[in-house]
Write a protein that holds these residues in place. Structure first.
Motif, PDB file in Angstrom:
ATOM      1  N   THR A 100     -29.452  13.587 -17.098  1.00 42.17           N
ATOM      2  CA  THR A 100     -28.830  13.522 -15.765  1.00 42.17           C
ATOM      3  C   THR A 100     -29.703  14.111 -14.663  1.00 42.17           C
ATOM      4  O   THR A 100     -29.316  14.101 -13.499  1.00 42.17           O
ATOM      5  CB  THR A 100     -27.491  14.297 -15.797  1.00 42.17           C
ATOM      6  N   HIS A 101     -30.869  14.602 -15.017  1.00 43.41           N
ATOM      7  CA  HIS A 101     -31.763  15.183 -14.008  1.00 43.41           C
ATOM      8  C   HIS A 101     -32.370  14.061 -13.150  1.00 43.41           C
ATOM      9  O   HIS A 101     -32.660  12.972 -13.654  1.00 43.41           O
ATOM     10  CB  HIS A 101     -32.864  15.972 -14.719  1.00 43.41           C
ATOM     11  N   ALA A 102     -32.593  14.367 -11.871  1.00 43.38           N
ATOM     12  CA  ALA A 102     -33.112  13.354 -10.945  1.00 43.38           C
ATOM     13  C   ALA A 102     -34.490  12.846 -11.358  1.00 43.38           C
ATOM     14  O   ALA A 102     -34.879  11.726 -10.992  1.00 43.38           O
ATOM     15  CB  ALA A 102     -33.184  13.952  -9.542  1.00 43.38           C
ATOM     16  N   ASP A 103     -35.226  13.639 -12.123  1.00 41.88           N
ATOM     17  CA  ASP A 103     -36.587  13.231 -12.500  1.00 41.88           C
ATOM     18  C   ASP A 103     -36.646  12.421 -13.788  1.00 41.88           C
ATOM     19  O   ASP A 103     -37.727  12.017 -14.216  1.00 41.88           O
ATOM     20  CB  ASP A 103     -37.465  14.481 -12.680  1.00 41.88           C
ATOM     21  N   PHE A 104     -35.510  12.186 -14.415  1.00 40.08           N
ATOM     22  CA  PHE A 104     -35.545  11.548 -15.736  1.00 40.08           C
ATOM     23  C   PHE A 104     -36.204  10.163 -15.674  1.00 40.08           C
ATOM     24  O   PHE A 104     -37.031   9.811 -16.520  1.00 40.08           O
ATOM     25  CB  PHE A 104     -34.138  11.431 -16.318  1.00 40.08           C
ATOM     26  N   PHE A 105     -35.869   9.378 -14.661  1.00 39.07           N
ATOM     27  CA  PHE A 105     -36.381   8.007 -14.621  1.00 39.07           C
ATOM     28  C   PHE A 105     -37.868   7.961 -14.246  1.00 39.07           C
ATOM     29  O   PHE A 105     -38.587   7.044 -14.654  1.00 39.07           O
ATOM     30  CB  PHE A 105     -35.523   7.133 -13.711  1.00 39.07           C
ATOM     31  N   ALA A 106     -38.309   8.940 -13.482  1.00 43.33           N
ATOM     32  CA  ALA A 106     -39.755   9.014 -13.215  1.00 43.33           C
ATOM     33  C   ALA A 106     -40.506   9.321 -14.513  1.00 43.33           C
ATOM     34  O   ALA A 106     -41.614   8.818 -14.740  1.00 43.33           O
ATOM     35  CB  ALA A 106     -40.041  10.095 -12.176  1.00 43.33           C
ATOM     36  N   LEU A 107     -39.882  10.122 -15.388  1.00 43.48           N
ATOM     37  CA  LEU A 107     -40.494  10.412 -16.699  1.00 43.48           C
ATOM     38  C   LEU A 107     -40.522   9.156 -17.564  1.00 43.48           C
ATOM     39  O   LEU A 107     -41.504   8.902 -18.276  1.00 43.48           O
ATOM     40  CB  LEU A 107     -39.724  11.542 -17.400  1.00 43.48           C
ATOM     41  N   VAL A 108     -39.450   8.348 -17.481  1.00 48.02           N
ATOM     42  CA  VAL A 108     -39.429   7.080 -18.228  1.00 48.02           C
ATOM     43  C   VAL A 108     -40.587   6.188 -17.774  1.00 48.02           C
ATOM     44  O   VAL A 108     -41.301   5.591 -18.589  1.00 48.02           O
ATOM     45  CB  VAL A 108     -38.082   6.348 -18.033  1.00 48.02           C
ATOM     46  N   ALA A 109     -40.798   6.109 -16.454  1.00 48.67           N
ATOM     47  CA  ALA A 109     -41.889   5.280 -15.924  1.00 48.67           C
ATOM     48  C   ALA A 109     -43.246   5.836 -16.368  1.00 48.67           C
ATOM     49  O   ALA A 109     -44.139   5.082 -16.770  1.00 48.67           O
ATOM     50  CB  ALA A 109     -41.804   5.228 -14.399  1.00 48.67           C
ATOM     51  N   LEU A 110     -43.375   7.155 -16.314  1.00 52.40           N
ATOM     52  CA  LEU A 110     -44.630   7.787 -16.734  1.00 52.40           C
ATOM     53  C   LEU A 110     -44.914   7.487 -18.207  1.00 52.40           C
ATOM     54  O   LEU A 110     -46.044   7.141 -18.582  1.00 52.40           O
ATOM     55  CB  LEU A 110     -44.536   9.304 -16.505  1.00 52.40           C
ATOM     56  N   ASP A 111     -43.891   7.589 -19.028  1.00 53.09           N
ATOM     57  CA  ASP A 111     -44.055   7.321 -20.458  1.00 53.09           C
ATOM     58  C   ASP A 111     -44.472   5.870 -20.703  1.00 53.09           C
ATOM     59  O   ASP A 111     -45.310   5.589 -21.551  1.00 53.09           O
ATOM     60  CB  ASP A 111     -42.740   7.632 -21.191  1.00 53.09           C
ATOM     61  N   SER A 112     -43.878   4.935 -19.926  1.00 58.35           N
ATOM     62  CA  SER A 112     -44.242   3.521 -20.082  1.00 58.35           C
ATOM     63  C   SER A 112     -45.721   3.311 -19.787  1.00 58.35           C
ATOM     64  O   SER A 112     -46.398   2.547 -20.483  1.00 58.35           O
ATOM     65  CB  SER A 112     -43.431   2.638 -19.128  1.00 58.35           C
ATOM     66  N   VAL A 113     -46.208   3.970 -18.753  1.00 57.03           N
ATOM     67  CA  VAL A 113     -47.615   3.798 -18.377  1.00 57.03           C
ATOM     68  C   VAL A 113     -48.522   4.440 -19.441  1.00 57.03           C
ATOM     69  O   VAL A 113     -49.534   3.874 -19.839  1.00 57.03           O
ATOM     70  CB  VAL A 113     -47.889   4.411 -16.988  1.00 57.03           C
ATOM     71  N   LEU A 114     -48.140   5.607 -19.902  1.00 57.82           N
ATOM     72  CA  LEU A 114     -48.991   6.313 -20.870  1.00 57.82           C
ATOM     73  C   LEU A 114     -48.932   5.681 -22.259  1.00 57.82           C
ATOM     74  O   LEU A 114     -49.950   5.519 -22.924  1.00 57.82           O
ATOM     75  CB  LEU A 114     -48.564   7.783 -20.978  1.00 57.82           C
ATOM     76  N   CYS A 115     -47.722   5.315 -22.699  1.00 55.68           N
ATOM     77  CA  CYS A 115     -47.545   4.933 -24.116  1.00 55.68           C
ATOM     78  C   CYS A 115     -46.881   3.577 -24.333  1.00 55.68           C
ATOM     79  O   CYS A 115     -46.633   3.199 -25.483  1.00 55.68           O
ATOM     80  CB  CYS A 115     -46.706   5.988 -24.833  1.00 55.68           C
ATOM     81  N   GLY A 116     -46.554   2.860 -23.279  1.00 56.24           N
ATOM     82  CA  GLY A 116     -45.891   1.566 -23.440  1.00 56.24           C
ATOM     83  C   GLY A 116     -44.385   1.691 -23.356  1.00 56.24           C
ATOM     84  O   GLY A 116     -43.828   2.781 -23.490  1.00 56.24           O
ATOM     85  N   ALA A 117     -43.738   0.534 -23.133  1.00 55.62           N
ATOM     86  CA  ALA A 117     -42.288   0.531 -22.923  1.00 55.62           C
ATOM     87  C   ALA A 117     -41.550   0.773 -24.234  1.00 55.62           C
ATOM     88  O   ALA A 117     -41.926   0.245 -25.273  1.00 55.62           O
ATOM     89  CB  ALA A 117     -41.852  -0.802 -22.342  1.00 55.62           C
ATOM     90  N   SER A 118     -40.504   1.584 -24.159  1.00 51.08           N
ATOM     91  CA  SER A 118     -39.664   1.798 -25.332  1.00 51.08           C
ATOM     92  C   SER A 118     -38.652   0.670 -25.442  1.00 51.08           C
ATOM     93  O   SER A 118     -38.165   0.173 -24.427  1.00 51.08           O
ATOM     94  CB  SER A 118     -38.900   3.110 -25.196  1.00 51.08           C
TER      95      SER A 118
END
Lengths: 443, 427
Positions: free
Chosen positions: A270-288
């Motif tokens: 529920t943190h405001a930064d959660f979706f930015a982390l999802v985007a960061l993870d996609s760039v670093l490691c690919g989409a889940s």
């Protein structure tokens, strides 16, 4: 879903109307979510309980998972063999899973047989039996389950990393529990855990599939509405203190392959930064993949795959970001290639992390992350089982609308958000580094 | 009131569009607009069994060749293939199995033309760039390293080696060995591809939000002019059972649990006894929580977390086996109990209730198997691969209903053997 035409005139559009979820709360506190889907004659029922390894402490680690096993042992109305038999003979599939924040039971059935699942779930919510003999036979089954996990180096490494990353919060132990607790657990402790957490007020029911919502709601009211609300579940008060310095653990074991995990303290769902982390993870490691039961795409074009796999340092690279109630971990995991060292892989990972912290990501990388997620949504919500899963899962840490808002939230993430979150989360003082050093590679 | 499903009809010859290209490729299309996605699933007649015709020391050649196909084609580099597919959230894969090489892709329907093109490029026009092939080889070697630390993998390898005689393709590791992974050359890969990849016998199934007309145009544009031919395939050698019990234990220090697998060669999927075998095996080791095996070994004695039985089937004499994971101290007890259950099946067969339950399970679970495009494509692939006819699913309830208790006991006596078998444990 916006369509996009090509020279063959093929568009991505839906011809099957999908209804919006309906949410109802009964007088006994039970939350019910319904979603009609008439693409196939299949319906799934999920019952979610707000109890997982988050609700445990040393001495009773693994108790939530063990209660899950006991839920299959029967009630005065349905014995163990009968429950299995009745569901399976109708062509149904059933299972359950315990995680850090929840325990979930599901039956996916031919649509005209779903009443049987409702009857069984309503019964075992309050009538599960804890016979001493069955507790004992299940003890060795669960110890066998733990030993099966222990056969894999990645489990042993993950267990050590979690334990080091959490000093206070119960997220620090594995869901299966410590082996000593599995040996000492009592029948009474299991029964008490069940009595505390298994009640309508602590549960969420999700039904997705080919049914009429009004009719289904009436059935659920009849089956579950008669139960008393139950006790108020004790709150989890533990708050993990801010980590102030790198932690490092080493696991030595058999084999000839080394593994590396880097786990960073990460925000809750529920943190405001959660979706930015999802985007960061996609760039670093690919989409889940957004299917709980597998799926996803390859990650060969991701930044870390290019830096580690293409260069022959690592056999694979994976990123892990999970929606959780409390702050959890963002992890990067790599398998070290023969002839390469763990420190070479770690150095390259840090180089890439520093690069994204310093320069951020590009517009095209962010657009790619969004398009990948759009596709994963289409694939991940194809089955009724997945639809119900997401409805209930989101209720565990937020509410069901969290999933509906997933794409809009992701689309609102900016390049600046991703860079800021990379700097906040990928912090050398907030990392736990775990190394699995294979005996064949000692020294 | 339960609303009628939008489309509850089973895939059959009326709603599966099919056509063949002039070069022999068979295409089947099931149009389904339940989600905006398309699944492509198919196979061509090239597999691990073919690598044995390329001389000694070529174990793993078929698998390695298929793994190298997407390392670069005449039109796309490795980077371009993965940049392109991952950028649209799609996935594509090609992998060799024993008898065929399977391929597949999944994407949003708007991206299906691109996925067909990429698959066609990889299958027809791989260029096997030497630097990329060496990267693939390094990954292969690492996989083999990791395999030596897996009790399941090591158990499975030994089981195949003991069940099938030398010279039979099932005797060998489909993933190869360290020595062959190091010695197979780029020329071997090129030659294997040129000799065994061809349109004859190739099948492509497409399911999802796409019309048969669009699929026909796509297939014609991408595969229509493919004219390769493959070399003749050697027949599978006959398998004769070795009398007695052959036991082998693979010692793997540091493991908490031991994997056990016992069984023997059995029947192909095309054998008339298949349906009776499948029902009998379900009672024995699958129904509910691992069938009778689960009742006896897990629920009663708590010796395992998982146990089951399976017929491998396939085009050749795939094995029947019982598999479990248990504490090293209870391996013998698991073997004893599971043999006793198998023997009981042979001597006493199944009850009326067991047969009825399992028949209902076989027919009742069809809607779940057909819920996704992948599920539908898998069923259509099976119908074609084993020549079951496109109306197989319509006939399926009658085929299940026709099986009797006598049939189950007969096939248990015919196809299961508790005195002559292979038993491997690893841990």
């Amino acid at each position: 879903m916006p369509g996009c035409s090509n020279k063959y005139g093929i568009q991505s559009s839906l011809s099957v109307k999908k209804s919006k979820p309906i949410k109802v709360r009964l007088a006994n506190g039970l939350t019910i979510l319904l979603k009609e889907m008439h693409a196939a004659p299949v319906t799934t029922l999920n019952v979610w309980y707000r109890v997982g390894s988050r609700n445990e402490h040393p001495g009773i680690t693994g108790i939530s998972h063990w209660v899950e096993h006991m839920m299959f042992k029967g009630t005065p109305s349905f014995n163990e063999a009968e429950m299995d038999r009745l569901i399976t003979r109708e062509g149904g599939q059933r299972n359950a899973f315990t995680w850090i924040d929840f325990t979930c039971y599901y039956e996916t059935m031919p649509a005209d047989k779903i009443d049987l699942a409702i009857e069984i779930e309503a019964d075992r919510m309050v009538n599960t039996q804890f016979r001493k003999r069955e507790v004992e036979s299940e003890r060795t089954v669960i110890i066998n389950e733990r030993q099966m996990y222990e056969n894999g180096p990645s489990f042993r490494l993950s267990e050590e990393v979690q334990a080091a990353a959490f000093k206070v919060h119960p997220y620090g132990h594995e869901v299966i529990g410590h082996e000593c607790d599995l040996h000492s657990m009592t029948r009474d402790a299991l029964a008490a855990h069940y009595a505390t957490y298994y009640s309508p007020a602590n549960a969420v029911i999700c039904v997705a599939g080919a049914f009429d919502a009004a009719d289904m709601l009436a059935k659920l009211r009849r089956a579950f509405g008669k139960h008393k609300a139950g006790p108020k579940a004790p709150p989890v008060t533990a708050v993990e203190p801010v980590q102030k310095g790198e932690r490092r653990v080493t696991v030595r074991g058999e084999g000839s392959t080394n593994y590396l995990t880097m786990a960073f303290a990460a925000p809750p769902a529920t943190h405001a930064d959660f979706f930015a982390l999802v985007a960061l993870d996609s760039v670093l490691c690919g989409a889940s993949g957004l299917s709980f039961f597998g799926g996803g795409t390859s990650n060969r074009s991701s930044r870390l795959s290019k830096a580690l796999v293409d260069t022959g340092l690592s056999a694979d690279i994976g990123g892990g970001v999970a929606p959780t109630i409390d702050a959890h971990l963002y992890s990067l995991s790599a398998t070290v290639m023969p002839g390469k060292t763990v420190s070479e892989v770690e150095t390259t990972l840090w180089d890439q992390i520093e690069l994204v912290k310093k320069s951020g990501i590009t517009r095209s990388e962010l657009d790619k992350a969004i398009k990948q997620t759009r596709a994963q949504f289409a694939f991940g919500t194809e089955t009724v089982t997945n639809q119900a899963f997401w409805l209930g899962f989101c209720e565990m840490f937020a509410d069901y609308t969290w999933f509906d808002k997933y794409m809009p939230h992701l689309q609102r993430v900016t390049l600046a958000d991703v860079q800021r979150v990379a700097n906040q989360i990928l912090n050398r003082d907030h990392v736990t580094v775990g190394l699995y050093v294979a005996e064949a590679n000692h020294g | 009131m339960v609303k009628r499903p939008v489309d509850a009809s089973l895939p059959n010859e009326k709603n599966i569009a099919q056509f063949a290209l002039a070069n022999g490729i068979r295409v089947l299309v099931y149009e389904n607009h339940a989600s905006p996605a398309v699944v492509i699933s198919g196979y061509l007649i090239s597999g691990t069994r073919d690598e044995h015709g390329f001389g000694p020391g070529k174990l793993g050649l078929a698998s390695f060749t298929s793994d190298c196909l997407m390392r670069g084609t005449s039109r796309y580099t490795y980077d371009q293939i993965f940049e392109t597919t991952e950028a649209i959230g799609a996935s594509a894969s090609i992998g060799a199995a024993m008898h065929t090489t399977g391929f597949g892709a999944k994407s949003l329907s708007e991206d299906a033309p691109l996925m067909v093109e990429i698959l066609a490029q990889a299958i027809r026009q791989p260029v096997f760039p030497s630097d990329e092939v060496e990267k693939e080889r390094a990954e292969w070697l690492n996989d083999l390293e990791e395999r030596t630390n897996s009790t399941n993998a090591m158990c499975g390898l030994a089981f195949g080696r003991l069940c099938y005689p030398e010279g039979h393709p099932y005797h060998y590791s489909a993933d190869g060995e360290m020595a062959t992974a190091r010695s197979i050359t780029l020329d071997d890969v090129r030659q294997f591809h040129a000799s065994t990849y061809a349109p004859q016998g190739m099948v492509v199934v497409v399911c999802g939000a796409i019309t048969p007309k669009a699929v026909r145009e796509l297939m014609q544009a991408n595969f229509g002019d493919w004219s390769a031919t493959r070399i003749a395939r050697a027949e599978l050698p006959l398998v004769t059972k070795t009398p007695g019990i052959q036991r082998e234990h693979i010692t793997m220090p540091g493991k908490s649990q031991t994997t056990v697998q016992w069984g023997h060669a059995a029947l192909p999927r095309t054998h008339p006894d298949w349906m009776a075998c499948a029902l009998m095996n379900s009672v024995l080791g699958q129904f509910g929580m691992y069938g009778r095996m689960g009742e006896s070994v897990r629920k009663e004695e708590g010796l395992v977390y998982y146990i089951g039985t399976r017929f491998e089937g396939g085009p050749g004499p795939g094995a029947w086996s019982c598999y479990a994971g248990t504490n090293p101290s209870t391996v013998d007890r698991v073997l004893e109990l599971s043999r006793a259950e198998t023997k009981r099946m042979q001597q006493r067969g199944v009850t009326i209730t067991e047969l009825d339950d399992n028949k209902r399970y076989f027919t009742g679970s069809l809607p779940l198997a057909l819920e996704t495009n992948e599920g539908i494509a898998g069923q259509i692939n099976n119908m074609v691969r084993y020549d079951l006819g496109l109306n197989y699913l319509l006939a399926y309830p009658d085929l299940v209903a026709a099986v009797t208790r006598k049939d189950l006991q007969r096939v248990a006596q015919t196809w299961l053997d508790v005195d002559n078998f292979v038993c491997v444990s690893a841990g």
